[in-house]
Design a protein around this motif. Sequence first.
Motif, PDB file in Angstrom:
ATOM      1  N   LYS A   1       0.840  -1.182   0.000  1.00  0.00           N
ATOM      2  CA  LYS A   1       0.000   0.000   0.000  1.00  0.00           C
ATOM      3  C   LYS A   1       0.881   1.239   0.000  1.00  0.00           C
ATOM      4  O   LYS A   1       1.965   1.231   0.609  1.00  0.00           O
ATOM      5  N   HIS A   2       0.421   2.297  -0.684  1.00  0.00           N
ATOM      6  CA  HIS A   2       1.191   3.534  -0.770  1.00  0.00           C
ATOM      7  C   HIS A   2       0.360   4.695  -0.243  1.00  0.00           C
ATOM      8  O   HIS A   2      -0.865   4.715  -0.394  1.00  0.00           O
ATOM      9  N   SER A   3       1.055   5.643   0.352  1.00  0.00           N
ATOM     10  CA  SER A   3       0.415   6.890   0.739  1.00  0.00           C
ATOM     11  C   SER A   3       1.487   7.972   0.709  1.00  0.00           C
ATOM     12  O   SER A   3       2.336   8.039   1.588  1.00  0.00           O
ATOM     13  N   GLY A   4       1.471   8.790  -0.335  1.00  0.00           N
ATOM     14  CA  GLY A   4       2.495   9.834  -0.470  1.00  0.00           C
ATOM     15  C   GLY A   4       3.886   9.223  -0.528  1.00  0.00           C
ATOM     16  O   GLY A   4       4.166   8.364  -1.367  1.00  0.00           O
ATOM     17  N   ARG A   5       4.761   9.604   0.400  1.00  0.00           N
ATOM     18  CA  ARG A   5       6.129   9.069   0.440  1.00  0.00           C
ATOM     19  C   ARG A   5       6.230   7.773   1.233  1.00  0.00           C
ATOM     20  O   ARG A   5       7.327   7.254   1.440  1.00  0.00           O
ATOM     21  N   LEU A   6       5.109   7.256   1.686  1.00  0.00           N
ATOM     22  CA  LEU A   6       5.106   6.034   2.476  1.00  0.00           C
ATOM     23  C   LEU A   6       4.731   4.838   1.622  1.00  0.00           C
ATOM     24  O   LEU A   6       3.833   4.907   0.788  1.00  0.00           O
ATOM     25  N   ARG A   7       5.455   3.733   1.863  1.00  0.00           N
ATOM     26  CA  ARG A   7       5.119   2.477   1.197  1.00  0.00           C
ATOM     27  C   ARG A   7       5.156   1.386   2.264  1.00  0.00           C
ATOM     28  O   ARG A   7       6.152   1.233   2.961  1.00  0.00           O
ATOM     29  N   VAL A   8       4.067   0.654   2.370  1.00  0.00           N
ATOM     30  CA  VAL A   8       3.974  -0.419   3.354  1.00  0.00           C
ATOM     31  C   VAL A   8       3.796  -1.737   2.616  1.00  0.00           C
ATOM     32  O   VAL A   8       3.014  -1.821   1.663  1.00  0.00           O
ATOM     33  N   THR A   9       4.527  -2.745   3.052  1.00  0.00           N
ATOM     34  CA  THR A   9       4.340  -4.088   2.515  1.00  0.00           C
ATOM     35  C   THR A   9       3.934  -5.016   3.649  1.00  0.00           C
ATOM     36  O   THR A   9       4.237  -4.764   4.815  1.00  0.00           O
ATOM     37  N   LEU A  10       3.247  -6.076   3.302  1.00  0.00           N
ATOM     38  CA  LEU A  10       2.827  -7.063   4.285  1.00  0.00           C
ATOM     39  C   LEU A  10       3.051  -8.451   3.702  1.00  0.00           C
ATOM     40  O   LEU A  10       2.613  -8.750   2.583  1.00  0.00           O
ATOM     41  N   ASP A  11       3.769  -9.283   4.446  1.00  0.00           N
ATOM     42  CA  ASP A  11       4.007 -10.673   4.051  1.00  0.00           C
ATOM     43  C   ASP A  11       3.441 -11.551   5.160  1.00  0.00           C
ATOM     44  O   ASP A  11       4.087 -11.771   6.176  1.00  0.00           O
ATOM     45  N   THR A  12       2.236 -12.045   4.959  1.00  0.00           N
ATOM     46  CA  THR A  12       1.589 -12.825   6.020  1.00  0.00           C
ATOM     47  C   THR A  12       2.246 -14.188   6.205  1.00  0.00           C
ATOM     48  O   THR A  12       2.167 -14.758   7.289  1.00  0.00           O
ATOM     49  N   SER A  13       2.906 -14.687   5.169  1.00  0.00           N
ATOM     50  CA  SER A  13       3.582 -15.989   5.319  1.00  0.00           C
ATOM     51  C   SER A  13       4.788 -15.873   6.247  1.00  0.00           C
ATOM     52  O   SER A  13       5.116 -16.802   6.968  1.00  0.00           O
ATOM     53  N   LYS A  14       5.416 -14.708   6.241  1.00  0.00           N
ATOM     54  CA  LYS A  14       6.561 -14.455   7.124  1.00  0.00           C
ATOM     55  C   LYS A  14       6.146 -13.692   8.376  1.00  0.00           C
ATOM     56  O   LYS A  14       6.986 -13.417   9.231  1.00  0.00           O
ATOM     57  N   LYS A  15       4.872 -13.343   8.444  1.00  0.00           N
ATOM     58  CA  LYS A  15       4.362 -12.548   9.566  1.00  0.00           C
ATOM     59  C   LYS A  15       5.240 -11.297   9.764  1.00  0.00           C
ATOM     60  O   LYS A  15       5.767 -11.050  10.860  1.00  0.00           O
ATOM     61  N   SER A  16       5.371 -10.550   8.700  1.00  0.00           N
ATOM     62  CA  SER A  16       6.196  -9.343   8.785  1.00  0.00           C
ATOM     63  C   SER A  16       5.653  -8.249   7.878  1.00  0.00           C
ATOM     64  O   SER A  16       4.956  -8.518   6.889  1.00  0.00           O
ATOM     65  N   SER A  17       5.996  -7.021   8.232  1.00  0.00           N
ATOM     66  CA  SER A  17       5.609  -5.852   7.448  1.00  0.00           C
ATOM     67  C   SER A  17       6.793  -4.892   7.437  1.00  0.00           C
ATOM     68  O   SER A  17       7.636  -4.910   8.341  1.00  0.00           O
ATOM     69  N   SER A  18       6.837  -4.052   6.410  1.00  0.00           N
ATOM     70  CA  SER A  18       7.865  -3.020   6.383  1.00  0.00           C
ATOM     71  C   SER A  18       7.232  -1.688   6.020  1.00  0.00           C
ATOM     72  O   SER A  18       6.240  -1.625   5.292  1.00  0.00           O
TER      73      SER A  18
END
Lengths: 114, 110
Positions: free
Chosen positions: B56-73
């Motif tokens: 997901k993006h919002s302006g200068r922010l980018r978020v990723t989600l990997d549910t298989s690894k249970k992690s987000s950045s």
Amino acid sequence: DTAVSQTPKYLVTQMGNDKSIKCEQNLGHDTMYWYKQDSKKFLKIMFSYNNKELIINETVPNRFSPKSPDKAHLNLHINSLELGDSAVYFCATQAGTGRDQPQHFGDGTRLSIL
Amino acid sequence: SQQGEEDPQALSIQEGENATMNCSYKTSINNLQWYRQNSGRGLVHLILIRSNEREKHSGRLRVTLDTSKKSSSLLITASRAADTASYFCATGTTNTPLVFGKGTRLSVIA
């Protein structure tokens, strides 16, 4: 207009005293929360209210008692304050009761127990 | 515990650089949220990503989600001094309240 406002911003008091923190919101949100943030920035939920009814009451000493006089207000009363109560207390609100809504926070009440 | 854990605990970068913060959690979630907290202020919601979304993006922010690894950045591009703050991830499920991690303290040096 501040959406979620807390008073007071700072509270310094002696051990054993009783104090209250007030929270008011003008967002029309159904759900309100109290959180405690310790010195290491760990944020922990204390209570949740939905339309003036208590929904969540986490493991919190019964010296802490929330009160919601109406949908726009959620106050926190603390009896017999202890040194370990020193922290920043945040009020937050949320539209609806679902867990997939963003929360809106006040700027906190910094409680220091002497 | 479902609690998210941010990594690193602290990050210091130069203005204009990108900042990446990671969040790991332990149980299945319904959504993951990122918040920013400026010194002496309350948390401000940045972005919410649902468990069926990957990015997901919002302006200068980018978020990723990997549910298989249970992690987000959380990636902040072209950082500014005003981005200096603590950043928290929070995980939500259907039946439990939002649980916050301990945060990453970001310092952006002008």
